[in-house]
Design an enzyme around this catalytic site. Structure first.
Site, PDB file in Angstrom:
ATOM      1  N   HIS A 106       0.786  -1.168  -0.031  1.00 44.47           N
ATOM      2  CA  HIS A 106      -0.382  -0.483  -0.399  1.00 44.47           C
ATOM      3  C   HIS A 106       1.262   1.483   0.239  1.00 44.47           C
ATOM      4  O   HIS A 106       0.603   2.037  -0.930  1.00 44.47           O
ATOM      5  CB  HIS A 106      -0.623   0.200   1.044  1.00 44.47           C
ATOM      6  CG  HIS A 106      -1.521  -1.112   1.674  1.00 44.47           C
ATOM      7  ND1 HIS A 106      -1.939  -2.022   2.512  1.00 44.47           N
ATOM      8  CD2 HIS A 106      -3.251  -1.744   0.836  1.00 44.47           C
ATOM      9  CE1 HIS A 106      -2.355  -2.713   1.549  1.00 44.47           C
ATOM     10  NE2 HIS A 106      -3.744  -2.291   1.017  1.00 44.47           N
ATOM     11  N   SER A 138       0.999  -8.469   1.334  1.00 44.13           N
ATOM     12  CA  SER A 138      -1.083  -8.370   1.547  1.00 44.13           C
ATOM     13  C   SER A 138      -0.949  -8.931   3.048  1.00 44.13           C
ATOM     14  O   SER A 138      -0.113  -8.936   4.194  1.00 44.13           O
ATOM     15  CB  SER A 138      -1.098 -10.084   1.618  1.00 44.13           C
ATOM     16  OG  SER A 138      -2.507 -10.455   1.919  1.00 44.13           O
TER      17      SER A 138
END
Ligand code: PAF
Length: 272
Positions: free
Chosen positions: A52, A200
């Protein structure tokens, strides 16, 4: 987090003061309408990691403003237990947003996002029932519906998506084209741990033994073994394999590991 922000790029927010956080969409809409300059958007379900971080950094570099949404979307989960187990780390996420220089964070409620009671849905009728869709019926309808809502809320010039979820990226890109949506969908390379494991949020649920095995998924899909041989090797190592599929120059994989009372589903794909 500070609520200092300004309306024009020339008087951009002091990055060290942190992003302005909006819980209420009405407040965000007022702010958004007053912004001048380009807006980059990174939609997430929280539990932010370096993957991210790379999307946010790219958006900050390419746009006058960066908007991050943190919304754990229940309509894309197949099982209530999976939704329950999804890691929630809001304070840490806001710190990462501040360190990267994100300007705005949107954290809407379910009541706001689904005021229609999920009566209106975005369906894709072919690719969404293959690969992950075959194993998670309805998943991509939840994803496409929430992404359509979030893109309409953010009104961004560019939205950034990680290639780890390659099928999701393709479906979102094609949805935007099909509905003549006026923004650029930017794919970003998967960020990996040293052993190749794709970053993840779900990796937080791996226990020690699961983490030690998890890198095998990437190692095997990069190998010269064929899809069936990769599945076989993963099963022998204790993975529950959903699919290993090579097509159109990409090998995609989904496989799970049981870690205590949790099932951790890992996704990956590589060019082949
Ligand atoms: O990739 C995700 O984190 C989610 O599927 C998304 C795109 C934020 C929609 O909820």
């Amino acid at each position: 987090m500070s609520s200092v922000y300004s309306m024009t790029p020339s008087a951009a927010p002091q990055k060290s003061s942190g992003p302005r956080v909006f819980k209420r969409l009405e407040d965000w809409q007022v702010c958004r309408s007053a912004l001048q300059g380009s807006v980059g958007f990174v939609p997430t379900m929280g539990a932010l990691h370096a993957g991210h971080g790379s999307l946010l950094e790219r958006s900050v570099a390419e746009n006058d403003y960066t908007v991050l949404s943190i919304y754990l979307n229940p309509t894309q989960f197949n099982s209530p237990k999976d939704l329950d187990c999804y890691p929630k780390t809001l304070e840490r996420d806001l710190k990462m947003a501040r360190d990267i220089g994100v300007d705005f964070v949107i954290t809407p409620s379910y009541e706001q996002m689904y005021a229609d009671g999920f009566r209106y849905q975005v369906d894709e009728t072919r690719f969404s029932s293959e690969l992950c869709g075959e194993h998670r019926p309805g998943h991509f309808t939840g994803v496409l519906t929430v992404v359509m809502k979030l893109l309409n809320i953010a009104r961004a010039d560019r939205a950034y998506f990680g290639e780890k979820d390659y099928q999701q990226y393709l479906l979102i890109r094609d949805m935007c084209e099909a509905f003549f949506m006026d923004l650029e969908i930017v794919p970003c390379a998967t960020v990996r741990e040293a052993d190749g494991l794709a970053m993840s949020s779900r990796n937080e649920n791996l226990d020690k033994a699961g983490r030690a095995k998890a890198g095998l998924l990437n190692n095997l899909i990069r190998s010269t073994l064929d899809d069936e041989q990769v599945s076989q090797a993963l099963r022998e190592a204790g993975f529950d394999v959903d699919y290993i599929v090579s097509r159109e120059g990409r090998r995609s994989a989904a496989a799970s590991l049981v870690c205590g009372d949790r099932v951790v589903r890992l996704l990956d794909n590589v060019a082949c």
